[in-house]
Design a protein around this motif. Structure first.
Motif, short mmCIF file in Angstrom:
data_model
loop_
_atom_site.label_atom_id
_atom_site.label_comp_id
_atom_site.label_asym_id
_atom_site.label_seq_id
_atom_site.Cartn_x
_atom_site.Cartn_y
_atom_site.Cartn_z
N THR A 274 0.84 -1.21 0.00
CA THR A 274 0.00 0.00 0.00
C THR A 274 0.87 1.25 0.00
OG1 THR A 274 -1.60 -1.23 1.33
CG2 THR A 274 -1.92 1.16 1.15
N THR A 275 0.56 2.19 -0.88
CA THR A 275 1.34 3.42 -1.00
C THR A 275 0.50 4.64 -0.67
OG1 THR A 275 0.81 3.59 -3.35
CG2 THR A 275 2.86 2.46 -2.75
N ILE A 276 1.19 5.63 -0.12
CA ILE A 276 0.57 6.92 0.19
C ILE A 276 1.39 8.01 -0.49
CG2 ILE A 276 0.18 8.57 2.07
CD1 ILE A 276 -0.64 6.33 3.85
N PRO A 277 0.72 8.99 -1.11
CA PRO A 277 -0.73 9.20 -1.15
C PRO A 277 -1.47 8.36 -2.18
CG PRO A 277 0.36 11.00 -2.27
CD PRO A 277 1.44 10.14 -1.69
N GLY A 278 -0.76 7.69 -3.12
CA GLY A 278 -1.47 6.87 -4.09
C GLY A 278 -0.55 6.47 -5.23
N PRO A 279 -1.09 5.70 -6.19
CA PRO A 279 -0.26 5.15 -7.25
C PRO A 279 0.38 6.20 -8.15
CG PRO A 279 -2.60 4.78 -7.68
CD PRO A 279 -2.49 5.28 -6.28
N SER A 280 -0.25 7.37 -8.28
CA SER A 280 0.33 8.41 -9.13
C SER A 280 1.49 9.13 -8.45
CB SER A 280 -0.74 9.43 -9.53
OG SER A 280 -1.27 10.08 -8.38
N MET A 281 1.57 8.99 -7.13
CA MET A 281 2.66 9.61 -6.38
C MET A 281 3.02 8.71 -5.19
SD MET A 281 2.77 13.42 -4.66
CE MET A 281 2.06 14.16 -6.12
N PRO A 282 3.65 7.57 -5.46
CA PRO A 282 3.93 6.59 -4.40
C PRO A 282 5.12 7.01 -3.53
CG PRO A 282 4.78 5.80 -6.50
CD PRO A 282 4.08 7.09 -6.80
N LEU A 283 4.86 7.90 -2.60
CA LEU A 283 5.95 8.46 -1.79
C LEU A 283 6.40 7.52 -0.68
CD1 LEU A 283 4.77 12.18 -1.42
CD2 LEU A 283 6.39 11.20 -3.07
N VAL A 284 5.45 6.79 -0.09
CA VAL A 284 5.81 5.94 1.04
C VAL A 284 4.94 4.69 1.04
CG1 VAL A 284 4.24 7.19 2.60
CG2 VAL A 284 6.10 5.83 3.55
N MET A 285 5.54 3.55 1.36
CA MET A 285 4.82 2.29 1.44
C MET A 285 4.47 2.02 2.89
SD MET A 285 5.92 -1.39 -0.19
CE MET A 285 7.23 -1.73 1.01
N VAL A 286 3.20 1.60 3.15
CA VAL A 286 2.74 1.43 4.53
C VAL A 286 2.24 0.02 4.85
CG1 VAL A 286 2.24 3.88 4.88
CG2 VAL A 286 0.47 2.38 3.95
N THR A 287 2.24 -0.89 3.87
CA THR A 287 2.02 -2.31 4.16
C THR A 287 3.05 -3.12 3.37
OG1 THR A 287 0.41 -2.73 2.37
CG2 THR A 287 -0.46 -1.99 4.50
N MET A 288 3.24 -4.36 3.75
CA MET A 288 4.28 -5.18 3.14
C MET A 288 4.02 -5.44 1.67
SD MET A 288 5.14 -8.01 6.10
CE MET A 288 3.43 -8.26 6.54
N ASP A 289 5.11 -5.40 0.90
CA ASP A 289 5.05 -5.86 -0.48
C ASP A 289 5.47 -7.32 -0.53
OD1 ASP A 289 7.80 -5.77 -0.07
OD2 ASP A 289 8.19 -4.23 -1.59
N ALA A 290 5.68 -7.86 -1.72
CA ALA A 290 5.99 -9.28 -1.88
C ALA A 290 7.27 -9.68 -1.15
CB ALA A 290 6.10 -9.62 -3.36
N LYS A 291 8.32 -8.89 -1.29
CA LYS A 291 9.61 -9.24 -0.66
C LYS A 291 9.50 -9.23 0.86
CE LYS A 291 12.65 -7.80 -4.44
NZ LYS A 291 13.13 -9.20 -4.70
N GLN A 292 8.80 -8.24 1.42
CA GLN A 292 8.63 -8.21 2.86
C GLN A 292 7.75 -9.35 3.34
OE1 GLN A 292 7.89 -4.49 4.84
NE2 GLN A 292 9.02 -3.30 3.32
N GLY A 293 6.77 -9.74 2.52
CA GLY A 293 5.93 -10.87 2.87
C GLY A 293 6.75 -12.15 3.02
N ILE A 294 7.71 -12.37 2.11
CA ILE A 294 8.59 -13.53 2.22
C ILE A 294 9.47 -13.42 3.46
CG2 ILE A 294 10.63 -14.60 1.18
CD1 ILE A 294 8.10 -15.60 -0.02
N GLN A 295 9.95 -12.23 3.76
CA GLN A 295 10.75 -12.04 4.97
C GLN A 295 9.96 -12.44 6.21
OE1 GLN A 295 12.00 -7.80 3.95
NE2 GLN A 295 13.81 -8.51 5.04
N LEU A 296 8.68 -12.06 6.23
CA LEU A 296 7.86 -12.41 7.39
C LEU A 296 7.63 -13.92 7.46
CD1 LEU A 296 6.31 -11.21 9.80
CD2 LEU A 296 4.27 -11.17 8.35
N MET A 297 7.43 -14.56 6.34
CA MET A 297 7.30 -16.02 6.34
C MET A 297 8.55 -16.68 6.90
SD MET A 297 5.41 -16.71 2.67
CE MET A 297 5.40 -18.49 2.87
#
Length: 352
Positions: A274-297
């Motif tokens: 999830t990015t804020i403020p949105g896809p047109s301006m992805p300044l910061v990620m606030v939930t895990m992406d695929a790589k972080q999901g694997i790290q958590l696993m």
């Protein structure tokens, strides 16, 4: 150490979920189940519990006749949610079932007070006496003195605080044996919705993004007289870890330490990047992406992982396909089940 809190649930005396429901004792509605999955390693055809995927982070977890609803969001394609100052998101999918079509429920598990997890329709419609387990922040938002129509049964849990859900039965034999009482222990787990550093410090002042919890659900049995035993103890037969909306942060490393090598049977992981403020301006990620999901696993090492919260809103920039690729490349493919909306995973609680 905080004392254990207790909540008694009785499927025959449920609170109605919605304001306009006179009672919840009517015949159960049937969930529209498209497909059922079981353990990829093989089913023994003795499953007695299930997880139904509604959409985004909304699921229905059922065992021993008790149903828990997680992060209720029932908006439809084209609807918008407000996620912070100047930040909105548009829903791209429909839920598998609508709010008014749900079967009778016993409590809600709310990871944090964000509209994509507790939408305005839900907040407006819910019975104010319905039990909700959530963060201390969400408790204040929903039941505080400034609220015009406050909720009355909010249970706030901080990290590593617990509440025991006692599944009341008229006849102990229904619970698996004499003196054997089914319980679900819910414990708040760490989570951070904002990356550490200057942004986190700014958010501490602005409070734009709310604090969030993960959850550990332990299904099992407590033992009452004449067998005796600590009323706060539980003979655990299944563990579910729900990540909540978090990034892969150092605080998560405390979870396996607290578990003391006890295994996690199933992990529900919130993904999407999830990015804020949105896809047109992805300044910061606030939930895990695929790589972080694997790290958590790799950190939690669950027997099975089910990804959720990955494509329902237009602020998700890490699609499920990226996670599948990471899973395959890291050799975890036999330990992941992918649920589409309306699909269900069934499992067995040991000792039942």
């Amino acid at each position: 150490m905080a004392s254990m809190r207790h909540l008694h649930l009785n499927a025959s005396k449920r609170q109605p979920l919605l304001k306009d429901e006179a009672t919840s004792d009517e015949a159960d509605a049937t969930l529209p189940v498209k497909r059922v999955f079981t353990d990829p390693q093989g089913s023994k055809l003795n499953e007695d519990a299930s997880i139904y995927f509604v959409g985004t982070a909304t699921t229905i977890i059922e065992w021993q006749g008790i149903r828990i609803l997680t992060d209720p969001n029932f908006l439809h394609t084209g609807d918008h949610v407000h996620l912070g100052p100047g930040v909105t998101a548009q829903r791209k999918t429909n839920p598998a079932v609508d709010l008014h079509e749900l079967p009778p429920l016993d409590c809600i598990l709310l990871s944090h007070y964000h509209e994509d997890h507790f939408d305005r329709l839900v907040e407006k419609s819910l019975n104010r006496a319905f039990d909700i387990i959530t963060t201390p922040h969400a408790k204040e938002c929903l039941s505080g003195e400034t609220k015009d129509d406050p909720f009355q049964s909010i249970h706030g849990l901080d990290f590593f605080e617990s509440i025991m859900l006692h599944i009341d039965r008229k006849e102990p034999s229904h619970a698996g044996g004499y003196g054997k009482v089914p319980v679900i222990k819910v414990t708040g787990m760490p989570g951070k919705h904002v990356p550490p550093g200057p942004l986190a410090k700014a958010n501490d002042l602005l409070k734009a993004v709310p604090p969030t919890n993960g959850w550990l659900l332990e299904f099992g049995f407590s033992f009452k007289a004449p067998t005796g035993g600590d009323p706060e103890s539980i003979d655990t037969g299944y563990r579910i870890y729900i990540s909540g909306d978090t990034l892969f942060v150092d605080e998560l490393k405390e979870i396996p330490k607290r578990l003391r090598n006890e295994k996690v049977d199933l992990m529900l992981v919130h993904l999407g990047g999830t990015t804020i403020p949105g896809p047109s301006m992805p300044l910061v990620m606030v939930t895990m992406d695929a790589k972080q999901g694997i790290q958590l696993m790799q950190l939690i090492n669950p027997d099975l992982t089910i990804p959720i919260h990955y494509d329902d809103y237009d602020v998700f920039l890490s699609p499920l396909s990226e996670f599948k690729k990471e899973v395959d490349e890291n050799g975890w493919s036999e330990r992941v089940v992918y649920l589409d909306r309306g699909e269900q995973y069934e499992f067995k609680v040991r000792g039942a």
